[in-house]
Design a protein around this motif. Structure first.
Motif, short mmCIF file in Angstrom:
data_model
loop_
_atom_site.label_atom_id
_atom_site.label_comp_id
_atom_site.label_asym_id
_atom_site.label_seq_id
_atom_site.Cartn_x
_atom_site.Cartn_y
_atom_site.Cartn_z
N ASN A 7 1.01 -1.67 0.14
CA ASN A 7 0.66 -0.12 -0.26
C ASN A 7 0.18 1.48 -0.36
OD1 ASN A 7 -0.05 0.95 3.22
ND2 ASN A 7 -0.20 -1.36 3.25
N VAL A 8 -0.15 2.79 -0.26
CA VAL A 8 0.68 3.57 -0.53
C VAL A 8 1.84 3.92 0.76
CG1 VAL A 8 0.82 5.91 -0.91
CG2 VAL A 8 -0.46 4.75 -2.31
N GLY A 9 1.25 3.68 2.14
CA GLY A 9 1.59 4.73 3.47
C GLY A 9 2.93 3.70 3.37
N ASP A 10 2.65 2.16 3.31
CA ASP A 10 4.21 1.89 3.57
C ASP A 10 5.28 1.50 2.46
OD1 ASP A 10 3.08 -0.03 5.87
OD2 ASP A 10 2.36 -1.85 5.06
N ILE A 11 4.81 1.79 1.33
CA ILE A 11 5.83 2.44 -0.10
C ILE A 11 6.98 3.59 0.72
CG2 ILE A 11 6.09 2.77 -2.50
CD1 ILE A 11 4.06 0.78 -2.83
N LEU A 12 5.30 4.91 0.90
CA LEU A 12 5.91 6.14 1.38
C LEU A 12 7.43 6.05 2.22
CD1 LEU A 12 3.11 8.41 0.01
CD2 LEU A 12 5.19 8.13 -0.72
N ARG A 13 6.93 5.11 3.27
CA ARG A 13 7.57 5.36 4.90
C ARG A 13 9.23 4.37 4.77
NH1 ARG A 13 2.25 4.88 7.29
NH2 ARG A 13 2.55 2.38 6.95
N ASP A 14 8.70 3.14 3.97
CA ASP A 14 9.93 2.15 3.44
C ASP A 14 10.99 3.37 2.55
OD1 ASP A 14 11.59 0.20 3.03
OD2 ASP A 14 10.93 0.68 1.31
N TRP A 15 10.54 3.93 2.01
CA TRP A 15 10.95 4.91 0.63
C TRP A 15 11.74 6.33 1.89
CZ3 TRP A 15 13.99 3.95 -3.13
CH2 TRP A 15 13.65 2.88 -3.83
N ARG A 16 11.11 6.41 2.76
CA ARG A 16 11.43 7.69 3.33
C ARG A 16 12.69 7.06 3.71
NH1 ARG A 16 8.96 10.02 6.95
NH2 ARG A 16 7.09 9.01 7.24
N GLY A 17 11.99 6.07 4.89
CA GLY A 17 13.24 5.68 6.08
C GLY A 17 14.50 5.48 5.18
N LEU A 70 2.26 4.09 -8.21
CA LEU A 70 0.59 4.25 -8.49
C LEU A 70 -0.12 3.24 -8.88
CD1 LEU A 70 2.72 5.69 -11.84
CD2 LEU A 70 0.75 6.96 -10.36
N LEU A 71 0.39 2.10 -8.56
CA LEU A 71 -0.58 0.85 -9.01
C LEU A 71 -0.69 0.45 -7.32
CD1 LEU A 71 1.65 -1.51 -10.30
CD2 LEU A 71 -0.82 -1.28 -11.55
N ALA A 72 -0.37 0.36 -6.71
CA ALA A 72 -0.68 0.55 -5.12
C ALA A 72 -1.79 1.82 -4.16
CB ALA A 72 0.24 1.47 -4.00
N GLY A 73 -1.53 3.15 -5.20
CA GLY A 73 -2.78 3.58 -5.54
C GLY A 73 -3.61 3.50 -5.88
N GLY A 74 -3.24 2.74 -6.55
CA GLY A 74 -4.86 2.83 -8.15
C GLY A 74 -5.00 3.38 -8.98
N TYR A 75 -3.66 3.22 -9.15
CA TYR A 75 -3.16 3.97 -11.01
C TYR A 75 -2.62 3.14 -11.35
CZ TYR A 75 -4.58 8.34 -8.16
OH TYR A 75 -5.32 8.94 -7.25
N ALA A 76 -2.53 3.24 -13.20
CA ALA A 76 -2.01 2.73 -13.98
C ALA A 76 -1.15 2.83 -13.74
CB ALA A 76 -2.80 2.25 -15.52
#
Length: 265
Positions: A7-17, A70-76
């Protein structure tokens, strides 16, 4: 390394780290409120495609990871991924071929994001003549072929030094890309046996770590320094992940040994 996230939140937190950015840092760079970013990461707000792409910029996400976000956010996905041999990639393939061909008589090769061989010139191929056949089964991983006891390792005169250079670079790439395959490759190669160094890493006057190879059919050493070339403006995933490694003579003896007969006078 972390497993693939969903999901978007996990991906963003992972990359922020990985990038050592706080929510405040990322929000400021992406020109969004910290509150809204917090809601996006917690799943309380659905981000627009534009916001996801704005967040990807300061995080310096590779194109493959931008598609994943984008896929995690529901976009192509918006970045294509074509084979280097597809018609749409003809211009890029011609550019790669021109570099490899033009670099003769010195070794040059192209690898994908996991260091698997994509293309090589004749000079690079000749270096692999005595590599164990199992290491040459596609996909050929050039780092494994380099450091494995059945590969080039027995012929690398400065193996401990070269191994340290390769493993450091691979570790940094794995951390920067967040790629579990690169991380696993680093663990595998680090576990390969290697002789202890009898010499210090090298004289302080060196301009780069050389690859010093004992010739396959002679006792003459060939010494190379290398350059790395990427397509800086690529918008295709395959092209963005393609790397060209070109090896140049590190001394005059190597240049003369590899030059055509007519140029040695």
């Amino acid at each position: 390394m972390a497993t693939r996230l969903e999901n978007v939140g996990d991906i963003l937190r992972d990359w922020r780290g990985r990038r050592q950015l706080s929510q405040l840092d990322l929000a400021g760079e992406a020109q969004v409120s910290t509150r809204h970013l917090s809601f996006v990461e917690s799943g309380r707000a659905a981000p627009s495609r534009d916001l996801l792409l704005r967040l990807a910029e300061p995080l310096a996400l590779p194109l493959r990871e931008r598609n994943r976000l984008l896929l995690a956010g529901g976009y192509a996905p918006i970045y294509s991924e074509r084979s280097i041999d597809e018609p749409d990639m003809a211009v890029a393939r011609q550019a790669v071929d021109a570099v490899l061909r033009g670099h003769m008589p010195y070794p040059a090769l192209a690898v994908d994001r996991h260091w698997n061989l994509v293309l090589a010139n004749e000079a690079a191929g000749s270096l692999l003549t005595d590599v164990a056949p199992t290491l040459l089964d596609p996909p050929v991983n050039v780092l494994r072929a380099s450091l494995h006891p059945g590969g080039l390792a027995p012929r690398i005169v400065n193996l401990p030094e070269w191994r340290h250079h390769v493993l450091t670079r691979l570790r940094d790439e794995a951390e920067r890309a967040g790629d579990p395959v690169l991380a696993a490759l680093h663990v595998e190669l680090r576990a390969l046996p290697t002789p202890a160094s009898r010499h210090p890493p090298g004289p302080g006057g060196r301009i780069a770590v050389p690859l010093i190879l004992r010739g396959a059919d002679s006792n003459q050493n060939l010494s190379f320094i290398s350059t790395t070339t990427v397509f800086g403006s690529a918008t295709d995933v395959t092209l963005a992940e393609l790397t060209l490694e070109c090896f140049y003579p590190a001394d005059n003896a190597t240049r003369l040994a590899l030059s055509p007969t007519g140029e040695r006078a």
